[in-house]
Structure formats: structure tokens, C-alpha cells
Design an enzyme around this catalytic site. Structure first.
Site, PDB file in Angstrom:
ATOM      1  N   CYS A  11     -19.760   8.954  -3.419  1.00 25.52           N
ATOM      2  CA  CYS A  11     -19.299   8.274  -2.201  1.00 25.52           C
ATOM      3  C   CYS A  11     -18.671   9.303  -1.266  1.00 25.52           C
ATOM      4  CB  CYS A  11     -18.298   7.175  -2.573  1.00 25.52           C
ATOM      5  SG  CYS A  11     -18.258   5.844  -1.358  1.00 25.52           S
TER       6      CYS A  11
ATOM      7  N   GLU B  12     -23.878   5.012  -5.164  1.00 21.36           N
ATOM      8  CA  GLU B  12     -22.551   5.127  -5.758  1.00 21.36           C
ATOM      9  C   GLU B  12     -22.596   4.461  -7.123  1.00 21.36           C
ATOM     10  OE1 GLU B  12     -17.988   3.847  -4.743  1.00 21.36           O
ATOM     11  OE2 GLU B  12     -19.560   3.453  -3.311  1.00 21.36           O
TER      12      GLU B  12
ATOM     13  N   ASN C  35     -15.659  -8.373  -0.335  1.00 17.49           N
ATOM     14  CA  ASN C  35     -15.447  -6.927  -0.283  1.00 17.49           C
ATOM     15  C   ASN C  35     -14.209  -6.529  -1.081  1.00 17.49           C
ATOM     16  OD1 ASN C  35     -15.936  -4.272   0.449  1.00 17.49           O
ATOM     17  ND2 ASN C  35     -14.538  -4.389   2.164  1.00 17.49           N
TER      18      ASN C  35
ATOM     19  N   TRP D 158     -19.088  -6.241   6.391  1.00 22.38           N
ATOM     20  CA  TRP D 158     -17.717  -5.728   6.408  1.00 22.38           C
ATOM     21  C   TRP D 158     -16.964  -6.125   7.678  1.00 22.38           C
ATOM     22  CZ3 TRP D 158     -18.298  -0.153   3.961  1.00 22.38           C
ATOM     23  CH2 TRP D 158     -18.539  -0.305   2.592  1.00 22.38           C
TER      24      TRP D 158
ATOM     25  N   HIS E 242     -36.628  -3.906  -6.120  1.00 22.92           N
ATOM     26  CA  HIS E 242     -37.859  -4.005  -5.315  1.00 22.92           C
ATOM     27  C   HIS E 242     -37.530  -4.131  -3.828  1.00 22.92           C
ATOM     28  CE1 HIS E 242     -40.312  -3.795  -8.820  1.00 22.92           C
ATOM     29  NE2 HIS E 242     -39.549  -4.720  -9.395  1.00 22.92           N
TER      30      HIS E 242
ATOM     31  N   HIS F 102     -27.308   5.067   1.980  1.00 18.72           N
ATOM     32  CA  HIS F 102     -26.340   5.166   0.872  1.00 18.72           C
ATOM     33  C   HIS F 102     -25.897   3.758   0.508  1.00 18.72           C
ATOM     34  CE1 HIS F 102     -23.046   6.447  -1.629  1.00 18.72           C
ATOM     35  NE2 HIS F 102     -22.183   5.775  -0.884  1.00 18.72           N
TER      36      HIS F 102
ATOM     37  N   LYS G 188       0.842  -1.212   0.000  1.00 20.61           N
ATOM     38  CA  LYS G 188       0.000   0.000   0.000  1.00 20.61           C
ATOM     39  C   LYS G 188       0.871   1.253   0.000  1.00 20.61           C
ATOM     40  CE  LYS G 188      -2.941   2.715   3.069  1.00 20.61           C
ATOM     41  NZ  LYS G 188      -4.098   3.008   2.223  1.00 20.61           N
TER      42      LYS G 188
ATOM     43  N   GLY H 257     -20.878  11.964   3.378  1.00 16.80           N
ATOM     44  CA  GLY H 257     -20.558  11.857   4.805  1.00 16.80           C
ATOM     45  C   GLY H 257     -19.157  12.263   5.181  1.00 16.80           C
TER      46      GLY H 257
ATOM     47  N   HIS I 129     -13.555   8.184  -6.724  1.00 16.42           N
ATOM     48  CA  HIS I 129     -12.406   7.267  -6.667  1.00 16.42           C
ATOM     49  C   HIS I 129     -11.281   7.701  -7.593  1.00 16.42           C
ATOM     50  CE1 HIS I 129     -15.863   4.991  -5.218  1.00 16.42           C
ATOM     51  NE2 HIS I 129     -14.996   4.527  -4.347  1.00 16.42           N
TER      52      HIS I 129
END
EC number: 2.1.1.14
Length: 765
Positions: free
Chosen positions: A733, A671, A116, A567, A658, A647, A18, A438, A701
Site C-alpha cells: 500500500c 494489498e 470502510n 469513499w 474474473h 491498485h 486518535k 504512490g 500497516h
């Protein structure tokens, strides 16, 4: 007895990848620096698996962004907008496809099955000029070999690759993705031929779409594709790997009859019915890779249960043809428990991260071969017994409250149109009201304050002062931009799930339990180990403080129960829906406290509602029923004049629209900026939606700043299918991952676009 790992996390035990990626993207380091960090990570992973005794070690499961994008690069399937002119694909083109660049947007990103993790969706059409344009699979095989490790190169299989793709913009609706098989198979042949020449004796082709509901024509594509590859695969052992669910009977029949394939991998954790298929008939002389160690959760394996499953399978396929494996790639679990020095010892004894799962797989393989590690097996049995009997796991009050939910569907007393009238009287919003989702950017300074407060290096007084200043800055900025419904920016929150989990009982937290979500973005899922309850209010203090700074409506921000569930690493000793109802009751208490605290707009994010949808249609109705019910439980007690927002993320809504309507929220923001047309087509096809809706008007993003004209154009497209009195204007988002230099101009352009269209609508009257 042999052992195998389907795939391994790439980020590194301390998220080394990362930080290397982000440094490279920010221009602070070179491509060589990034490649060095990557090579070091690969080397340590291969050596670790080798040292544990793993026979079948995967290579080419490492990626700088995503394994599907790696396959797109391998096939040279670069959309024309990225200016690729041929040759080996470099990092610039690769990252432009993933992230966009200053002049062109990124490719679409979507959920990898029901996990995820996100993959970059290939954009294909009849005009794509495929070519062998990335030699990564071969290079990484050679790299491991040079380190003395013989690996199994892993490729995303050709049929799954095409079925996970989408038709590029402008491609005729009649176009069939599978019609491209004859164009991509020659490249697969080139790759396989090179791998053989480099010395590979095994190859793994991941074909996870086999667990989906596939009609006959798609199953025939597998038969045809592997018949075409048969002569190239000759001389290799070929494993076709499936994961994430049971494999349907027809797909099992197709898979086990594929030409040129010598081994089949199954998820036997989520795919318990697959066991019955194997017991009913398995092709003689073929290998079975038995995925008995869960690649998607962090609980220690039940050695006794796994061993009994493996012994039953051994009787069917034979000792030398059974391989102990993980249920899927370990990409979906945390990296190494060794780094968890602060985790409670009892809870820690119940867990196994990727590094421990490698040990588990090998321990089971050795036990099957008659070399059982008695100490390890008795420690495993003791940990499981402690988890079953621990008083920390069960809370009778919570069990009773959840049991009392049965038999009621928990709806608000009034219908949505009457509620919206009551809310408009109170809020007095313009048409096309603007808001954000948010979070606002989190500066280095803000993260430092939070970190130091957690480490008790900053007093509570100084911490509150710093957060209050940040909230004031965010409120003032929104007022300056003339946004209609404000947010406090969430400066006190590290993560939208962890923040709540830290304040709920039944949750535990890791220091380094990071899991890749997309690109360099990692999430640290909480561990739900016991019954869930809310000891005290969690967000009221900050939301009320923010509301006191403005006369405009301030949204209270909560994460919904289904998202917290999806999550988190969820306890596996009771059904998921029971845990979800417990979380819903805790959030319900918080919603009612926010309302009492003067917050008139409350957003309950269900970003992950769709990603929990089971892969098979036959299981959808039950999941959607309890997921939607859980959401309604959270807000069934508020007044009509309190506006409930939700959201949702990256959702292909067509199949669950539905259920979304049945959630009965007052406003839903979505999003969708990378999937515009898909979403609007639902409404174009006549689905009536009476509540407020805010499809994201730009993609947060990407660092790209959209112009007000571009946003206005998007809003106009939405107005072609949605009533103007229900449409909201918002980014797609939260803005946490962006910089203020990107956020300010983008939000200014968004507000300008809304004002422009308001004036056009007013003058058209």
C-alpha cells in the site's frame, strides 16, 4: 415512544481519541492519560444521548481499536505469538494484536461488511484456550451507571463473532469455526451474568451476519446458541440487532423464533424488503427496533417518510413495542455538524451527522407519541424541498454525457499482451520490476505547509517551491534505492479521495467530518451532492514536474471512480451507478491529459472496488458490471504504449477475480500481505492472468521492517504460481502513514530481494 441508538462514533468531535492513541503509541503519554481521554469521551457521549431523551443508550460500543478485537480480548482468544499468559488482557497485548510489534506481525485486518471500517480478524482453531479475559463490557456499564446513565451493554453476538473469524495458520482445512460455540458460550454466560448482577435490564447482541446468505446449518447455529443462552438471559430484555442489508426470509424466521430474545433490530434504510417480512408476520409481544435513520450517510432524514413507515409498523407491533432507532451504528458517519462553521449554509441544511441523528431519532419517537416538534418538522421539510429544487444539484451537460455511455462497453482496442509488448519497448523494464504504490511519508513540516497554504498564510509561489523540493527528495531517494518505476510521493495531497473531490464540481467538503477507518486512522469523506464534472486538469502539473526530474518512468497517480464513490458520502437522490459514471468521465479527461503531458504510466487506484460489493450474491453481478465498466471508461482512450496500473486493497479476490481480469488494466498491484495465501490460491487453482501483477511483498500497516530474505521468500512463493514476466515487486500500500526511518530500509530490502531473485533466475537459465 422509545428511542435507541445502535452505536456511536468513538473518535470524538475533534478526533481526541486518535491523538491520544498516537501519543500513547509514540511513548509520549501514559496508559492513564489514554484512559482519561477515553473516559471523558464515553461520558460526553452518554450524557449527550441522555439529554436528547434517548431511552436505550448503548455502552461497550467504544473501543481503543475495534469492537471485534474487544470481543477477542473478552474471550481470551489471543494467538500464541503475542506471549499472553493469562489474566486480564492489558493494552500491550491488545495493541500488539492490532498493530504488531517489533518482533511479531499484526493479526489480519479486513473490511467490516461493505463499509470502510476495518476489524481485526480473530484467528481460531480447536486448540484455542478461551477464558474470560477482558471485563470491559461490565466495567463500561458500571462506569455509565456511576454517571447516572442506565445503558444497554452491546456485545458482538457469538455466532457472528465465529463466522467473522478465520482458521489460524496450520489448522486443518476440515475445521469448522462454529464447532467452537460450546467453548465460547460459557464465557458469554459469565459476561451476561455479571451484567445482570451490575443492574443491566437490557442487553444488545449484534448479529449482523444474519443479513448474509447463510445456509441452513449456520442458521441452526443461531437456534442452538440462543437456546443454550436462554436460562442465562432470563430476566433480561434481549435485543438482537442486525444491519447493513435486508434480512433474508429464512434468517428472519430463524431470528424471530430465537429463544430468550425479546427484541429485534432491523436496518430499514438499506433493508426495505425487511418491511414486507415484518408486515407478513411479527412475533406477538416482542419489540421491534426500527432502524429508520441512516447510520451510514450524512443526509438529513425525511421525517414525513420515516413517520409514515413508523406508523405502519405501529399498527403491526403495537405502540408500546415499537422503538425508533438508527439503521446501524453511527460509527460510519461523521460526529457533529456543529463543528462545520465553513460549510455552505444551503448544503449544511441538507445534512445530519451522528449528533444530529440522535436528535432525529428522538424527534421521530416524540412525534409518534403525539409530541411532534412542528418547527423541527417544517425545517426538515423545507431543507428537503430546497435540495430537490436546487440548481447546484443538476448539470444538464453531465447528464447528457452520462446518458450517452449506454450501449457501449468502452474497451481498449488491443488485447493486453499486445499492449504489454508495446509498453515494454517504450519502458524497457527488467523482470520483477520494482515500484511503490504512490504516497511517501508526510512529515509534520509538509502538513504545515499544506495547512498554511490552504489558510492563505503561505503564497502560491512558496507552496509550489516547498512541494517541488519534497517531490525532488522523493525522486532522488527512489533513484538512490534503484527503484524501476517511480512515483512523485503525493506531497500535495491530503487524502486520495478528498484531493480529487476538491477539484471536481458536485462535491462539498467538511472540516471535521472524520470517520474511523481502523485503529486511529480516520478518513474525511467528501460529500457528493450534485452532478460531477472536471473544470480543469487536476494532477498534470505535479506529475509532469516529477517526470522532468528523472529519466525513469514516472507514474501519474489518480483515484478511480468506484473508489471515489465508495469513499464518499454519496447523494441518495439517484442510483449510485449513475453518479459513478459521471465520476468516470471526469477521470477519463484527466487520464488523457496526463498522457498528452508525457506521462507513460498511469495508475488509477480502485482500492475500494470490492468493498462496494453488495452483501448478497444475487446483487453482485449488477454491481460488478457497472463498477468494472466505470473503470474501463477512464482509460479506454489511451494509446497501447501507455501503461495503465490499478491498485486494490484488502480484497478477498477469489470471488471477483474474473471481474478484475475484465477491468483490463495492464498491471494490478494488490494489498494482500496479511492475506498472502488466500490471494495466491486463486492463481494456484488455475485462473489465468495475462496482465502484470504485484501482490504486496510487505505490510506497510505495521512499523516492522521486513528483511530482504523474508521478502525474497515471499516473492519466491509468488513465482511458484505466477509467471516471472508478469510479476511486479512492491509494498502492499502507500507509505504515507509510515516514517522515513521505516520506509528507507524496507524499500532497500525490497529492491535487494528483487535483484537477488533476478540474478538467481538469470543463473538458472
Amino acid at each position: 415512544m422509545a428511542s435507541h441508538i445502535v452505536g456511536y462514533p468513538r473518535m470524538g468531535p475533534k478526533r481526541e481519541l486518535k491523538f491520544a492513541l498516537e501519543s500513547f503509541w509514540d511513548g509520549k503519554s501514559t496508559a492513564e492519560d489514554l484512559q482519561k481521554v477515553s473516559a471523558d469521551l464515553r461520558s460526553s457521549i452518554w450524557k449527550q444521548m441522555s439529554a436528547a431523551g434517548t431511552k436505550f443508550i448503548p455502552s461497550n460500543t467504544f473501543a481503543h481499536y475495534d469492537q471485534v478485537l474487544d470481543t477477542t480480548a473478552m474471550l481470551g482468544a489471543v494467538p500464541p505469538r503475542y506471549g499472553y499468559t493469562g489474566g486480564e488482557i492489558g493494552l500491550d497485548v491488545y495493541f500488539s494484536m492490532a498493530r504488531g510489534n517489533a518482533s511479531v506481525p499484526a493479526m489480519e485486518m479486513t473490511k467490516w461488511f461493505d463499509t470502510n471500517y476495518h476489524y481485526i480478524v480473530p484467528e481460531l482453531g480447536p486448540e484455542v484456550n478461551f477464558s474470560y479475559a477482558s471485563h470491559k463490557a461490565v466495567n463500561e456499564y458500571k462506569e455509565a451507571k456511576a454517571l447516572g446513565v442506565d445503558t444497554v451493554p452491546v456485545l458482538v453476538g457469538p455466532v457472528s463473532y465465529l463466522l467473522l473469524s478465520k482458521a489460524a495458520k496450520g489448522v486443518d482445512k476440515s475445521f469448522e469455526l462454529l464447532s467452537l460455540l460450546p467453548k465460547i458460550l460459557p464465557i458469554y454466560k459469565e459476561v451476561i451474568t455479571e451484567l445482570k448482577a451490575a443492574g443491566a435490564t437490557w442487553i444488545q447482541l449484534d448479529e449482523p451476519v444474519l443479513v448474509m446468505d447463510l445456509e441452513g446449518q449456520k442458521l441452526q447455529a443461531f437456534t442452538g446458541a440462543y437456546a443454550e443462552l436462554e436460562s442465562t438471559l432470563s430476566g433480561l430484555n434481549v435485543l438482537v440487532e442486525t444491519y447493513f442489508a435486508d434480512i433474508p426470509a429464512e434468517a428472519y424466521k430463524t431470528l424471530t423464533s430465537l429463544k430468550g430474545v425479546t427484541a429485534f433490530g432491523f436496518d430499514l434504510v438499506r433493508g426495505t424488503k425487511t418491511l414486507d417480512l415484518v408486515k407478513a408476520g411479527f412475533p406477538e409481544g416482542k419489540y421491534l427496533f426500527a432502524g429508520v435513520v441512516d447510520g451510514r450517510n450524512i443526509w438529513a432524514n425525511d421525517f414525513a417518510a420515516s413517520l409514515s413507515t413508523l406508523q405502519a409498523l405501529e399498527g403491526i407491533v403495537g405502540k408500546d413495542k415499537l422503538v425508533v432507532s438508527t439503521s446501524c451504528s453511527l460509527l460510519h458517519t461523521a460526529v457533529d455538524l456543529i463543528n462545520e462553521t465553513k460549510l455552505d449554509d444551503e448544503i449544511k441544511s441538507w445534512l445530519a451527522f451522528a449528533a444530529q441523528k440522535v436528535v432525529e431519532v428522538n424527534a421521530l419517537a416524540k412525534a409518534l407519541a403525539g409530541q411532534k416538534d412542528e418547527a423541527l418538522f417544517s425545517a426538515n421539510a423545507a431543507a428537503l424541498a430546497s435540495r430537490r429544487s436546487s440548481p447546484r444539484v443538476t448539470n444538464e451537460g453531465v447528464q447528457k454525457a452520462a446518458a450517452a455511455l449506454k450501449g457501449s462497453d468502452h474497451r481498449r482496442a488491443t488485447n493486453v499482451s499486445a499492449r504489454l509488448d508495446a509498453q515494454q519497448k517504450k519502458l524497457n523494464l527488467p523482470i520483477l520490476p520494482t515500484t511503490t504504490i504512490g504516497s511517501f511519508p508526510q512529515t509534520v513540516e509538509l502538513r504545515r505547509v499544506r495547512r498554511e497554504y490552504k489558510a492563505k498564510k503561505v503564497s502560491e509561489e512558496d507552496y509550489v517551491k516547498a512541494i517541488k523540493e519534497e517531490i525532488k527528495k522523493v525522486v532522488d531517494l527512489q533513484e538512490e534505492l534503484d527503484i524501476d518505476v517511480l512515483v512523485h510521493g503525493e506531497p500535495e495531497r491530503n487524502d486520495m479521495v478528498e484531493y480529487f473531490g476538491e477539484q471536481l464540481s458536485g462535491f462539498a467538503f467538511t472540516a471535521n467530518g472524520w470517520v474511523q477507518s481502523y485503529g486511529s486512522r480516520c478518513v474525511k469523506p467528501p460529500v457528493i451532492y450534485g452532478d460531477v464534472s472536471r473544470p480543469k486538469a487536476m494532477t498534470v502539473f505535479w506529475s509532469a514536474m516529477a517526470q522532468s526530474m528523472t529519466s525513469r518512468p514516472m507514474k501519474g497517480m489518480l483515484t478511480g471512480p468506484v473508489t471515489i464513490l465508495n469513499w464518499s458520502f454519496v447523494r441518495n437522490d439517484q442510483p449510485r451507478h449513475e453518479t459513478c459514471y459521471q465520476i468516470a468521465l471526469a477521470i477519463k479527461d484527466e487520464v488523457e491529459d496526463l498522457e498528452k503531458g508525457g506521462i507513460g504510466v498511469i495508475q488509477i487506484d480502485e482500492a475500494a472496488l470490492r468493498e462496494g460489493l453488495p452483501l448478497r450474491k444475487s446483487e453482485h453481478a449488477f454491481y460488478l458490471d457497472w463498477a468494472v465498466h466505470s473503470f474501463r471508461i477512464t482509460n479506454c482512450g489511451v494509446q497501447d504504449s501507455t501503461q495503465i496500473h490499478t491498485h486494490m486493497c484488502y480484497s478477498h479476490f477469489n470471488d471477483i477475480i474474473h471481474s478484475i481480469i475484465d477491468m483490463d488494466a495492464d498491471v494490478i498491484t494488490i494489498e494482500n500481505s496479511r492475506s498472502d495465501e488466500k490471494l495466491l490460491s486463486v492463481f494456484r487453482e488455475g485462473v489465468k492472468y495475462g496482465a502484470g501483477i504485484g501482490p504486496g511483498v510487505y505490510d506497510i500497516h505495521s512499523p516492522r521492517i521486513p528483511s530482504s530474505e523474508e521478502i525474497a521468500d515471499r516473492v519466491n512463493k509468488m513465482l511458484a504460481v505466477l509467471e516471472q514476466n508478469i510479476l511486479w515487486v512492491n509494498p502492499d500500500c502507500g507509505l504515507k502513514t509510515r516514517k522515513y526511518t521505516e520506509v528507507k530500509p524496507a524499500l532497500k530490502n525490497m529492491v535487494d530481494a528483487a535483484k537477488l531473485i533476478r540474478s538467481q533466475l538469470a543463473s538458472a537459465k
